[in-house]
Design an enzyme around this catalytic site. Structure first.
Site: not given
Length: 287
Positions: A146, A159
């Site tokens: 990401s 995350y």
């Protein structure tokens, strides 16, 4: 290492029921690849498979419904895949989930759910299918990290931790598998238009009004078409690139993180994460 041959064997794609995963499946089918698609959303997965079969009648498309948050279920599916597909040409670990809220606003169970899907399942599927990849000359592994595997803004402890872990795991595997002829790519997407933001969980300690204020602002950052992102990834696979950055929202933070790692968070705070309760960037499908 020679360019990747998409027609030489099947691909396993996790998180394939929509967004980037579905776009990757369509891109692979166009290139002549048979597919094994994993996701927890049975209805959406069936719809993707039906569309693929209609558009590419010569391709074999198998589906497996599994909740990757369940370690035991993931282990059963991994063993089944290993039996049914002793040779795998490509494994794409794309499944992911998001959680909004500062670390002190989320429970350990909520934090663990993110780590389970985003990292533990990646490790588990890769470990199970690694013999199948090594048995197929010229195979390739893709792990989707990401933007938040490059930077770690406030409100994204779970995350970012999971995606930094994917990054480190993938970079280590790239070195380990080089001698086996298995290519390894780590993908860092920016804001891709998928359902992950809509499906994101909110920490139980996050005030509702805080999240609702942040959500529209964040969704304006999701500007990259999944098909465009999928093509960038598949070009990277064909060329055996070790890392693929997608969009300015990934390339600019990567540059800043390398030039000024200590100050990157302050520079990007307004652009990326103005609210601590904003969901994670939408680059992949939950599974």
């Amino acid at each position: 290492m020679r360019r990747f041959d998409f027609t030489a064997g099947p691909a396993v794609v996790a998180g394939a029921a929509g967004g980037l995963g579905a776009a990757l499946a369509h891109g692979l089918a166009r290139r002549g690849t048979d597919l094994v698609l994993l996701d927890r959303d049975a209805d959406r997965l069936a719809a993707v498979a039906a569309a693929l079969r209609a558009a590419h009648p010569g391709r074999q498309v198998d589906t497996v419904v599994v909740d990757l948050a369940d370690a035991a279920a993931t282990a059963r599916v991994a063993e089944e895949l290993r039996r049914r597909h002793p040779r795998v040409r490509l494994l794409v670990n794309n499944a992911g989930v998001a959680l909004g809220g500062r670390f002190d606003q989320v429970t350990l169970d909520e934090f663990g759910w993110v780590v389970d899907v985003n990292f533990r399942a990646v490790v588990q599927l890769t470990h199970a299918l690694l013999p199948a990849l090594k048995a197929e000359p010229g195979a390739h592994l893709v792990n989707v990290s990401s933007l938040f595997g490059l930077i770690a803004p406030a409100g994204q402890a779970a995350y970012a931790a999971s995606k930094f872990a994917v990054r480190g795991f993938t970079e280590a595997l790239r070195q380990e598998l080089a001698g086996d002829g298995v290519g390894v790519t780590c993908v860092h997407p920016g804001g891709i238009r998928t359902r992950i933001a809509a499906d994101a969980r909110v920490g139980s300690g996050v005030p509702v009004e805080e999240y609702e204020t942040a959500r529209p602002r964040f969704e304006r950052l999701l500007s990259i078409d999944p098909a465009t992102a999928a093509e960038a990834i598949l070009r990277g696979v064909q060329r055996r690139r070790g890392r693929v950055l997608i969009g300015w929202s990934a390339r600019l933070p990567d540059l800043l993180a390398r030039l000024a790692p200590a100050g990157t968070g302050r520079v990007l705070a307004l652009a990326v994460n103005r609210s601590t309760a904003a969901p994670a960037p939408a680059e992949n499908r939950p599974a």
